[in-house]
Motif scaffolding. Structure first.
Motif, PDB file in Angstrom:
ATOM      1  N   SER A 392       0.859  -1.193   0.000  1.00  0.00           N
ATOM      2  CA  SER A 392       0.000   0.000   0.000  1.00  0.00           C
ATOM      3  C   SER A 392       0.894   1.241   0.000  1.00  0.00           C
ATOM      4  N   VAL A 393       0.719   2.109  -1.002  1.00  0.00           N
ATOM      5  CA  VAL A 393       1.619   3.262  -1.147  1.00  0.00           C
ATOM      6  C   VAL A 393       0.902   4.548  -0.714  1.00  0.00           C
ATOM      7  N   MET A 394       1.588   5.325   0.124  1.00  0.00           N
ATOM      8  CA  MET A 394       0.982   6.528   0.707  1.00  0.00           C
ATOM      9  C   MET A 394       1.910   7.730   0.478  1.00  0.00           C
ATOM     10  N   LYS A 395       1.279   8.903   0.308  1.00  0.00           N
ATOM     11  CA  LYS A 395       2.056  10.122   0.019  1.00  0.00           C
ATOM     12  C   LYS A 395       2.087  11.024   1.256  1.00  0.00           C
ATOM     13  N   VAL A 396       3.282  11.591   1.576  1.00  0.00           N
ATOM     14  CA  VAL A 396       3.378  12.525   2.709  1.00  0.00           C
ATOM     15  C   VAL A 396       4.175  13.771   2.301  1.00  0.00           C
ATOM     16  N   LYS A 397       4.031  14.818   3.149  1.00  0.00           N
ATOM     17  CA  LYS A 397       4.671  16.098   2.812  1.00  0.00           C
ATOM     18  C   LYS A 397       6.002  16.320   3.541  1.00  0.00           C
ATOM     19  N   SER A 398       6.249  15.586   4.629  1.00  0.00           N
ATOM     20  CA  SER A 398       7.439  15.877   5.444  1.00  0.00           C
ATOM     21  C   SER A 398       7.852  14.634   6.222  1.00  0.00           C
ATOM     22  N   LEU A 399       9.026  14.721   6.844  1.00  0.00           N
ATOM     23  CA  LEU A 399       9.491  13.619   7.688  1.00  0.00           C
ATOM     24  C   LEU A 399       8.529  13.438   8.868  1.00  0.00           C
ATOM     25  N   ALA A 400       8.125  14.552   9.457  1.00  0.00           N
ATOM     26  CA  ALA A 400       7.234  14.459  10.624  1.00  0.00           C
ATOM     27  C   ALA A 400       5.943  13.732  10.246  1.00  0.00           C
ATOM     28  N   GLU A 401       5.390  14.073   9.084  1.00  0.00           N
ATOM     29  CA  GLU A 401       4.155  13.393   8.670  1.00  0.00           C
ATOM     30  C   GLU A 401       4.427  11.911   8.368  1.00  0.00           C
ATOM     31  N   ALA A 402       5.579  11.653   7.762  1.00  0.00           N
ATOM     32  CA  ALA A 402       5.925  10.253   7.437  1.00  0.00           C
ATOM     33  C   ALA A 402       5.967   9.409   8.716  1.00  0.00           C
ATOM     34  N   ILE A 403       6.551   9.979   9.759  1.00  0.00           N
ATOM     35  CA  ILE A 403       6.672   9.216  11.015  1.00  0.00           C
ATOM     36  C   ILE A 403       5.303   9.070  11.674  1.00  0.00           C
ATOM     37  N   THR A 404       4.489  10.111  11.607  1.00  0.00           N
ATOM     38  CA  THR A 404       3.123  10.010  12.164  1.00  0.00           C
ATOM     39  C   THR A 404       2.349   8.901  11.457  1.00  0.00           C
ATOM     40  N   VAL A 405       2.448   8.865  10.136  1.00  0.00           N
ATOM     41  CA  VAL A 405       1.739   7.838   9.364  1.00  0.00           C
ATOM     42  C   VAL A 405       2.308   6.441   9.694  1.00  0.00           C
ATOM     43  N   ASN A 424      17.637  13.217   9.500  1.00  0.00           N
ATOM     44  CA  ASN A 424      16.398  12.461   9.278  1.00  0.00           C
ATOM     45  C   ASN A 424      16.512  11.064   9.885  1.00  0.00           C
ATOM     46  N   ALA A 425      17.657  10.442   9.646  1.00  0.00           N
ATOM     47  CA  ALA A 425      17.839   9.052  10.097  1.00  0.00           C
ATOM     48  C   ALA A 425      17.720   8.965  11.615  1.00  0.00           C
ATOM     49  N   TYR A 426      18.402   9.876  12.303  1.00  0.00           N
ATOM     50  CA  TYR A 426      18.374   9.795  13.773  1.00  0.00           C
ATOM     51  C   TYR A 426      17.015  10.193  14.351  1.00  0.00           C
ATOM     52  N   ALA A 427      16.337  11.111  13.696  1.00  0.00           N
ATOM     53  CA  ALA A 427      14.981  11.454  14.163  1.00  0.00           C
ATOM     54  C   ALA A 427      14.074  10.233  14.016  1.00  0.00           C
ATOM     55  N   ALA A 428      14.251   9.496  12.913  1.00  0.00           N
ATOM     56  CA  ALA A 428      13.429   8.294  12.692  1.00  0.00           C
ATOM     57  C   ALA A 428      13.741   7.228  13.740  1.00  0.00           C
ATOM     58  N   ILE A 429      15.013   7.047  14.030  1.00  0.00           N
ATOM     59  CA  ILE A 429      15.400   6.047  15.048  1.00  0.00           C
ATOM     60  C   ILE A 429      14.725   6.388  16.379  1.00  0.00           C
ATOM     61  N   ARG A 430      14.698   7.679  16.679  1.00  0.00           N
ATOM     62  CA  ARG A 430      14.128   8.114  17.967  1.00  0.00           C
ATOM     63  C   ARG A 430      12.599   8.023  17.981  1.00  0.00           C
ATOM     64  N   ASP A 431      11.957   8.362  16.875  1.00  0.00           N
ATOM     65  CA  ASP A 431      10.508   8.594  16.924  1.00  0.00           C
ATOM     66  C   ASP A 431       9.623   7.472  16.371  1.00  0.00           C
ATOM     67  N   ILE A 432      10.190   6.596  15.565  1.00  0.00           N
ATOM     68  CA  ILE A 432       9.326   5.511  15.046  1.00  0.00           C
ATOM     69  C   ILE A 432       9.080   4.508  16.170  1.00  0.00           C
ATOM     70  N   LYS A 433       7.807   4.176  16.360  1.00  0.00           N
ATOM     71  CA  LYS A 433       7.454   3.232  17.429  1.00  0.00           C
ATOM     72  C   LYS A 433       7.459   1.826  16.850  1.00  0.00           C
ATOM     73  N   ALA A 434       8.603   1.186  16.932  1.00  0.00           N
ATOM     74  CA  ALA A 434       8.747  -0.172  16.406  1.00  0.00           C
ATOM     75  C   ALA A 434       9.914  -0.838  17.126  1.00  0.00           C
TER      76      ALA A 434
END
Ligand code: NAD
Length: 497
Positions: A392-405, A424-434
């Motif tokens: 399933s492919v989804m479109k986002v406007k920013s890193l913050a939105e990508a992580i929220t989605v 971007n990489a370190y923000a993702a490591i910190r904020d993605i809940k996985a």
């Protein structure tokens, strides 16, 4: 005549009490019966648990390095039989040989890791607050484990559980998925060949509601290690809670790959194809959502669509095949149903979208690698685990939105981001809940010596793999040795006033 298989209880290959059996067929060619297996029930579970309970009393006293030596032998035999096991696995569950070889290799890696852990199983020595007193915390075995496993990694997943459990000194009853009982039987044969004592590893074939549930409810089972769907995991957890059994749950996923506007798109393309369509999308870590920055959305979507259409479907025993069948008819019907649901909800089929019945495919449960575009977070195809070749492919406007989605799901197993920007990489490591985040790599690719597991409804906080799994299979015992020759009262005799 199809080969007839048996249960393994107390060191002997035995039939079930009733003469009922079930067949295991090749999902790439439904005419081929891989084997006939005993349809067991409560009686066989009872015998197996009894054997495991008796064996526990001697196995727990075998020095851990010696238990590890048996796992070393298991690793050696798996190495020698790797190709044979991989071929059988492809025949019974369909994934391509390249991947079934990898599945066996993961078992081999886990065996050698566990073998060496037999010489560690470290505890702690800690100073006492009192003089002439010695404190330590040591690991002790727990008892009889129920090992309940799914069909998508018929060798790797059982070995992730069984090898550390054994090194820690537990005994077990193994109930494999009824879609992959033949690979499970080979694994138990390997144990036998390696000299595992009778009763330490028992194998009972049969359905989840019968054999699985009987194990979960059995009063003499001390711990349950389950990998499978979230729905069944919740049920097991509820029942096990009544007797306070220790339970490890590794459950579903709805993993996302994020592609930022600064990503290396060729690399991200290879990653998403492998993540979404490897194992026909039937991995708990499969990439089922692709979240793309709007600046590269159209370009990247067309790259994915072009490549998805070139993947070769077929019998996984043929080396040139990229994608095998769905594991069974029901699973393919689920995939077809979700594609319909996606379209009804407003997604568009950008690639694939249908079951595949062309040349050489008519007798198998094949489905085209499918790309659904224009998906939004509220759609069921963005929220529910499909467990098939659907992206399933989804479109986002920013890193913050990508992580929220990416976080907008009840699951939390694996995740990935493609970006050239270290921030971007370190923000993702910190904020993605996985439980797992990959940077510039797909959502799949666990290594045996690293912790594996997820957050939220993907599990209950335990981890398999690496050093962490040993915490699940052992109990901490705290030991105080007072060599002062007198009663010393902690917190009282050493208090200042
Ligand atoms: P499943 O839950 O249907 O079955 C898993 C195992 O549980 C099988 O052996 C089955 O016979 C048994 N079982 C079924 N009902 C039971 C019951 N009531 N009591 C006890 N045992 C029961 O899952 P599946 O279809 O075999 O596997 C696919 C699922 O597994 C997906 O959701 C996937 O995400 C998940 N999975 C998770 C991981 C992980 O590590 N997180 C890894 C692989 C697969």
């Amino acid at each position: 005549m199809a080969k007839k298989f048996q249960n393994y209880i107390n060191g002997k290959w035995v039939d079930a009490a009733s003469s009922k059996t079930f067949e295991n067929r090749n999902p790439a060619n439904w005419d081929e019966v891989v084997g006939v297996f005993p349809l067991s029930g409560k009686e066989e579970v009872h015998q197996a648990v009894k054997a495991a309970r008796t064996a526990f009393e001697s196995w727990r006293l075998v020095p851990a390095p010696k238990r590890g030596d048996i796992l070393k032998k298991v690793g050696d035999i798996l190495t020698a039989r790797k190709e044979e096991i991989a071929r059988l696995m492809t025949r019974e569950m369909g994934k391509v040989l390249l991947e079934t070889r990898g599945d066996v290799q993961e078992g081999i890696d886990t065996a050698y890791y566990a073998a060496s852990e037999g010489r560690r199983l470290f505890g702690h020595t800690v100073p006492s607050e009192l003089p002439n007193k010695f404190n330590m915390a040591i690991r002790v075995p727990i008892g009889v484990a129920a090992i309940i496993t799914p069909w998508n990694f018929p060798m790797a997943i059982p070995t992730w559980k069984m090898f550390p459990a054994l090194v820690c000194g537990n005994t077990m009853v193994f109930k494999p998925a009824s879609d992959t009982p033949a690979t499970a039987t080979l694994l138990v044969e390997v144990f036998q060949e390696a000299g595992i004592p009778a009763g330490v590893v028992n194998l009972v074939h049969g359905g989840g509601n019968e054999v699985g549930m009987a194990l979960v409810e059995h009063p003499d089972v001390d711990l349950i290690s389950f990998t499978g769907s979230t729905a069944v995991g919740k049920k097991i957890s509820e029942i096990a809670a009544r007797t306070l059994k220790r339970v490890s749950l590794e459950l579903g996923g709805k993993n996302a790959q994020i592609v930022m506007d600064d990503a290396n798109l060729d690399l991200a393309l290879e990653g998403v194809l492998w993540g979404a369509f490897g194992t026909t999308g039937q991995r708990c870590t499969a990439t089922s959502r692709l979240i793309v920055h709007e600046k590269v959305y159209d370009k990247f979507l067309s790259m994915v669509v072009a490549k998805a259409g070139t993947l070769r479907l077929g019998d996984g025993l043929q080396e040139k095949v990229d994608v095998g069948p769905c594991v069974n008819e029901r699973q393919r019907a689920t995939v077809e149903e979700y594609v319909k649901i996606g379209v009804q909800e407003g997604a568009t089929i950008a690639a694939g979208g249908h079951k595949a019945t062309g040349d050489g495919l008519a007798k198998g449960w094949f489905h085209e690698p499918t790309v659904l575009a224009g998906v939004t977070s509220t759609m069921r195809v963005a929220r529910e685990e499909i467990f098939g070749p659907v992206l399933s492919v989804m479109k986002v406007k920013s890193l913050a939105e990508a992580i929220t989605v990416a976080n907008d799901t009840v699951y939390g197993l694996s995740s990935s981001i493609y970006t050239q920007d270290i921030n971007n990489a370190y923000a993702a490591i910190r904020d993605i809940k996985a439980g797992i985040t990959y940077i510039n790599a797909p959502t799949i690719g666990a290594e045996a010596h690293m912790p594996f597991g997820g957050v939220k409804e993907t599990g209950n906080g335990h981890r398999e793999g690496g050093w962490t799994v040993y915490d699940f299979y052992s109990e901490w015992k705290t030991v105080y040795v007072d060599y002062s020759g007198q009663l010393q009262r902690a917190q009282i005799d050493n208090a200042d006033n």
